[in-house]
Design a protein around this motif. Sequence first.
Motif, PDB file in Angstrom:
ATOM      1  N   ASN A   1       5.107   6.823  -6.908  1.00 35.41           N
ATOM      2  CA  ASN A   1       4.774   7.563  -5.696  1.00 35.41           C
ATOM      3  C   ASN A   1       6.072   8.056  -5.081  1.00 35.41           C
ATOM      4  N   SER A   2       6.402   9.313  -5.318  1.00 37.28           N
ATOM      5  CA  SER A   2       7.686   9.858  -4.876  1.00 37.28           C
ATOM      6  C   SER A   2       7.818   9.853  -3.360  1.00 37.28           C
ATOM      7  N   ALA A   3       6.742  10.159  -2.651  1.00 30.58           N
ATOM      8  CA  ALA A   3       6.822  10.200  -1.190  1.00 30.58           C
ATOM      9  C   ALA A   3       7.228   8.843  -0.631  1.00 30.58           C
ATOM     10  N   CYS A   4       6.636   7.785  -1.169  1.00 31.41           N
ATOM     11  CA  CYS A   4       7.016   6.442  -0.715  1.00 31.41           C
ATOM     12  C   CYS A   4       8.436   6.103  -1.137  1.00 31.41           C
TER      13      CYS A   4
ATOM     14  N   LEU B   1      14.617   3.204  -3.927  1.00 30.12           N
ATOM     15  CA  LEU B   1      13.524   2.982  -2.984  1.00 30.12           C
ATOM     16  C   LEU B   1      14.151   3.049  -1.593  1.00 30.12           C
ATOM     17  N   SER B   2      13.955   4.154  -0.935  1.00 24.94           N
ATOM     18  CA  SER B   2      14.661   4.483   0.302  1.00 24.94           C
ATOM     19  C   SER B   2      14.688   3.328   1.306  1.00 24.94           C
ATOM     20  N   TYR B   3      15.828   3.225   1.959  1.00 21.53           N
ATOM     21  CA  TYR B   3      16.014   2.235   3.026  1.00 21.53           C
ATOM     22  C   TYR B   3      15.001   2.420   4.157  1.00 21.53           C
ATOM     23  N   ASN B   4      14.432   3.620   4.284  1.00 28.15           N
ATOM     24  CA  ASN B   4      13.401   3.837   5.298  1.00 28.15           C
ATOM     25  C   ASN B   4      12.221   2.887   5.111  1.00 28.15           C
TER      26      ASN B   4
ATOM     27  N   GLY C   1      11.061   7.524   0.951  1.00 32.09           N
ATOM     28  CA  GLY C   1      11.036   7.177   2.364  1.00 32.09           C
ATOM     29  C   GLY C   1      10.349   8.193   3.245  1.00 32.09           C
ATOM     30  N   GLN C   2       9.436   8.968   2.662  1.00 34.61           N
ATOM     31  CA  GLN C   2       8.764  10.023   3.417  1.00 34.61           C
ATOM     32  C   GLN C   2       7.449   9.570   4.036  1.00 34.61           C
ATOM     33  N   LEU C   3       6.998   8.366   3.717  1.00 36.86           N
ATOM     34  CA  LEU C   3       5.750   7.863   4.295  1.00 36.86           C
ATOM     35  C   LEU C   3       6.054   7.060   5.557  1.00 36.86           C
TER      36      LEU C   3
ATOM     37  N   GLY D   1       0.778  -1.234   0.000  1.00 41.85           N
ATOM     38  CA  GLY D   1       0.000   0.000   0.000  1.00 41.85           C
ATOM     39  C   GLY D   1       0.803   1.274   0.000  1.00 41.85           C
ATOM     40  N   CYS D   2       2.110   1.193   0.074  1.00 42.11           N
ATOM     41  CA  CYS D   2       2.940   2.404   0.155  1.00 42.11           C
ATOM     42  C   CYS D   2       2.852   3.233  -1.126  1.00 42.11           C
ATOM     43  N   PHE D   3       2.674   2.586  -2.271  1.00 39.50           N
ATOM     44  CA  PHE D   3       2.577   3.290  -3.550  1.00 39.50           C
ATOM     45  C   PHE D   3       1.137   3.647  -3.900  1.00 39.50           C
TER      46      PHE D   3
END
Length: 288
Positions: free
Chosen positions: A176-179, A220-223, A182-184, A167-169
């Motif tokens: 989805n840039s925020a996902c 795809l951020s490590y977060n 790693g901003q979500l 669901g992150c995207f």
Amino acid sequence: MLPSLRRLGAAVLLLASTTTAQLQQVTNFGENPTNVQMYVYRPAQVSPNPAIIVAMHYCTGTAQAYYQGTQYARLADSKGFIVIYPDAPDSGGCWDVHSDQTLTHDAGGDSLGIASMVRYALQEYGADPEKVFMAGSSSGAMMTNVLAGAYPDLFKAGSSFSGVPYGCFQGPGMWNSACAQGQLTKSAQEWGDMVRAGYPGYDGPRPRLQMWHGSADTTLSYNNFAEANKQWSNVFGIEQTGEEANTPRPGYTKLIFGDGTQYEAYSAQGVGHNLPDFSVEAVEWFGL
């Protein structure tokens, strides 16, 4: 549209060995609203009631590229399981992991096409419904998480390499840039509720999951690794109980959750988006 993910295609390490059979396309396999293509590898010696692994490619990738660039087909030759290689219909080779349809059980999207492939294989090949597994890289890792949420009734285990939480995207577009950046950030409960919403009313077992992510991933951020760990530990109702350094190789840390049988995660220190091929470790996680 997705330049950073597209670089992955050129960087994938080709590890395919000589196999004894060929990749075959299958058509008319069931409900397939987005026209996902199905390719199947059946080794020369298929086990009775064989296991199935669904192996899903990265952005810019194809079923053929993932067949050639991973070791699942070679392992199928020695172990007798069947490999399904779906091929994404998107012009950029990415999977729909964002639409409400693909995130919801039997509602549509690319995930329904893949679920239909599994259902077809169970019927046509006499495969064992207790031995259906999935693995994917990058966009294919995201789809692994989507299938774990939307189709927990079909899959028994999965391995996700450089992905994001289920669901992150979610949103109107393929990216989805925020996902990705790693901003979500959500609570474990919020992430878990998203998974549970993928198949409303489902109260059966969930696929055992294995996550892999590099700490230097700038695509795809490590977060997203930490967020995925929060999500699935909530779904399974377990907490992290330990870790093992330098496992399965130097610089990798295995995070153990609960008793280690339902969920495990691997952090790769200093490794970017393009993880090495861990097909062997995935197949071991599946119990094959």
